[in-house]
Design a protein around this motif. Sequence first.
Motif, short mmCIF file in Angstrom:
data_model
loop_
_atom_site.label_atom_id
_atom_site.label_comp_id
_atom_site.label_asym_id
_atom_site.label_seq_id
_atom_site.Cartn_x
_atom_site.Cartn_y
_atom_site.Cartn_z
N ALA B 86 11.51 -35.56 20.39
CA ALA B 86 12.09 -35.64 21.72
C ALA B 86 12.60 -37.04 22.00
O ALA B 86 13.72 -37.23 22.46
CB ALA B 86 11.07 -35.23 22.77
N ALA B 87 11.78 -38.05 21.69
CA ALA B 87 12.17 -39.42 22.02
C ALA B 87 13.29 -39.88 21.12
O ALA B 87 14.18 -40.61 21.54
CB ALA B 87 10.97 -40.33 21.86
N LEU B 92 19.58 -32.88 25.14
CA LEU B 92 19.10 -31.56 25.55
C LEU B 92 17.73 -31.24 24.94
O LEU B 92 16.84 -30.69 25.59
CB LEU B 92 20.12 -30.50 25.12
CG LEU B 92 19.87 -29.10 25.66
CD1 LEU B 92 20.05 -29.10 27.17
CD2 LEU B 92 20.79 -28.09 25.00
N LEU B 93 17.59 -31.63 23.65
CA LEU B 93 16.34 -31.34 22.94
C LEU B 93 15.17 -31.98 23.67
O LEU B 93 14.10 -31.38 23.83
CB LEU B 93 16.44 -31.90 21.52
CG LEU B 93 15.52 -31.26 20.48
CD1 LEU B 93 15.80 -29.78 20.40
CD2 LEU B 93 15.71 -31.92 19.15
N LEU B 96 14.29 -30.07 26.77
CA LEU B 96 13.64 -28.81 26.41
C LEU B 96 12.17 -29.06 26.07
O LEU B 96 11.27 -28.35 26.54
CB LEU B 96 14.36 -28.20 25.21
CG LEU B 96 14.02 -26.75 24.93
CD1 LEU B 96 14.62 -25.87 26.01
CD2 LEU B 96 14.50 -26.32 23.56
N ILE B 97 11.92 -30.10 25.26
CA ILE B 97 10.54 -30.38 24.85
C ILE B 97 9.70 -30.82 26.03
O ILE B 97 8.54 -30.41 26.19
CB ILE B 97 10.53 -31.41 23.70
CG1 ILE B 97 11.13 -30.77 22.45
CG2 ILE B 97 9.12 -31.88 23.41
CD1 ILE B 97 11.29 -31.70 21.30
N GLN B 98 10.30 -31.62 26.91
CA GLN B 98 9.54 -32.04 28.10
C GLN B 98 9.23 -30.86 29.00
O GLN B 98 8.16 -30.80 29.61
CB GLN B 98 10.33 -33.08 28.87
CG GLN B 98 10.10 -34.46 28.31
CD GLN B 98 10.73 -35.53 29.15
OE1 GLN B 98 11.70 -35.28 29.85
NE2 GLN B 98 10.18 -36.72 29.08
N PHE B 99 10.16 -29.92 29.00
CA PHE B 99 9.94 -28.70 29.77
C PHE B 99 8.73 -27.94 29.23
O PHE B 99 7.84 -27.52 29.98
CB PHE B 99 11.21 -27.85 29.68
CG PHE B 99 11.10 -26.49 30.27
CD1 PHE B 99 11.20 -26.31 31.63
CD2 PHE B 99 10.89 -25.39 29.45
CE1 PHE B 99 11.11 -25.05 32.17
CE2 PHE B 99 10.78 -24.12 30.00
CZ PHE B 99 10.90 -23.95 31.36
#
Lengths: 307, 264
Positions: B86-87, B92-93, B96-99
């Motif tokens: 993610a970092a 967008l990725l 999505l991962i934070q979501f």
Amino acid sequence: MKRIAIYLIKWAIIFLVASILVFTVVRMMPSTPVDKWLDAYHLPHTEENVAFMTQKMGLDKPLYAQYVQWIGNFLHGDWGVSLVSGEDIRQRFLDKMPYSFSIGILGLLIGAASSFFLGYRAALHRNRFCDRLTTFLTIFSQSVPMFVLSILIINAFSVRLRIASFFTGDGKYAIVASILLTALYATGGLSRVVRSAFRDEMSKSYVKFMVSRGFSRETVLLRHAYKPPLASLVSAVITRFAGVFGGSTVLEFAFAIPGLSTMLVSAMDSRDYAILQTYILVVIIWMFLVHLVLNLVLHLIGARRDA
Amino acid sequence: MKKKLILWAFFAVFVLFLFLVPHQNIKLTDILNTYQGCSREHLLGTDNLGRDLFALMVTGGQRTLLVVFIATLISFIGGSLLGMIAAYEGGLLRSLIQFIADFVTVVPSLVMALIFSALFGFSAPMAGVIFGIGNIGQYINLAEGLTSGMKERDFISAETSIGLPRASILFLHIFPNIMRQLFVYMGNNASSVVLQYAGLAFIGLGTDVTNPDWGTLLYQYRVYVLTYPRLVICPIAAICLLALFFHFAFDDARIKETELTIYD
């Protein structure tokens, strides 16, 4: 403005995905509320009985129709009735909420206040009593389960000393004990957060120069360096507030408090789809409110972080 | 460092002991010999049904270790991988991962446990999976924060500009740098999994009498706290010691701030 829009959209998506997810998942469970209801009344599982109850509970309609009806009513404020007892779910939530919420919220607030003080003292006097105390509390809350302590408290106060009775009367002692236990367990971790934030500030040059110019050490910390520790404390509390719903489970169980988690467990036993679904949605709405309020507070403190 | 070696040696002996020591059948009840004290046949005595407490404790320990192992494996590998990606990738990725991280943190682990146990039946590996997924959010946030910090460093941009493949930058150069903090968190997380599992067993999920857990035992014996304290002390001590071990075994003194300020 754009940030706020993104924020709202993100939560709307979370809400939608979660509602669909929980709706399908509870329907995948092996035994249905119809079976459980018939079992509870000792009725035979004949085809007629099952068909009648399925229709009565409204489970005979196609899934998407059930979903649309449920989510539409939910958003209009009609949370439906319990499939098993026929009670109004919203009323039930409102009856149970004060118990779980007073334990969780008051406990956390007391914990946060005491941990700010403890963390400040711990940072001020390294390796002295308060510093040691915060370390001890952290390790303690990570190694002694809450329910063990609650058994010991019940044993000590109501069996040995006979001061307070937890299971009879209006249950005020049980709630006070639960709040204090929640506060104690929150203090450990939170006070270390405050302490390390204060230590970070103390190594900065503005603090160094103020102290060398003769400002008192306490004044510098409390008047000028309090913002970053306060902001980290608030951020840490955000994540803890998420646990207010599920976090009091063990306490409710140990002290026999009729809160939300007790309700959830019994709803699970009778496979009450309506309560289970509503519970998850309420949890998500709660999380949304918590994030919102705390983001505002962080904004007001003036130390914006990624939250 | 030496202290830590001793701790780990103890732990290794403990694990071997748990899985190798012969013990009585846990389902064997003996109504004539209830509440026996410690003796040669019953190392920790017997309980209210005449079951051998030692056998129950050993079985509970095996189950607890299994849960901790599965849970930390899932959340450590999944969480640090997702967080680093993610970092590093961003865009967008990352959202999505934070979501995902937000979502699993939002849903209380009790609710997950209730639903999963209704779906698949409650067993120790299942509990491990539930805790593993439930705790993944904090790993993602931690790994993400640490990796974003790393990404700013000069050596990473230098490596990007000489065209090193992304995978090798992530795993060979970023991961070793953030590993230490992740391990410390893993230790704290492992001890909290021990407590979470005991709590779950205590409130009656997995209260199958034939599958004793430390939490279950504690729930069953809580009424004997005055008359037979031995029955209550054994599970409590076991839970606390295991949690303490994980806390200290992964504790890293080098991370703690050593620099003194004007206040010291």
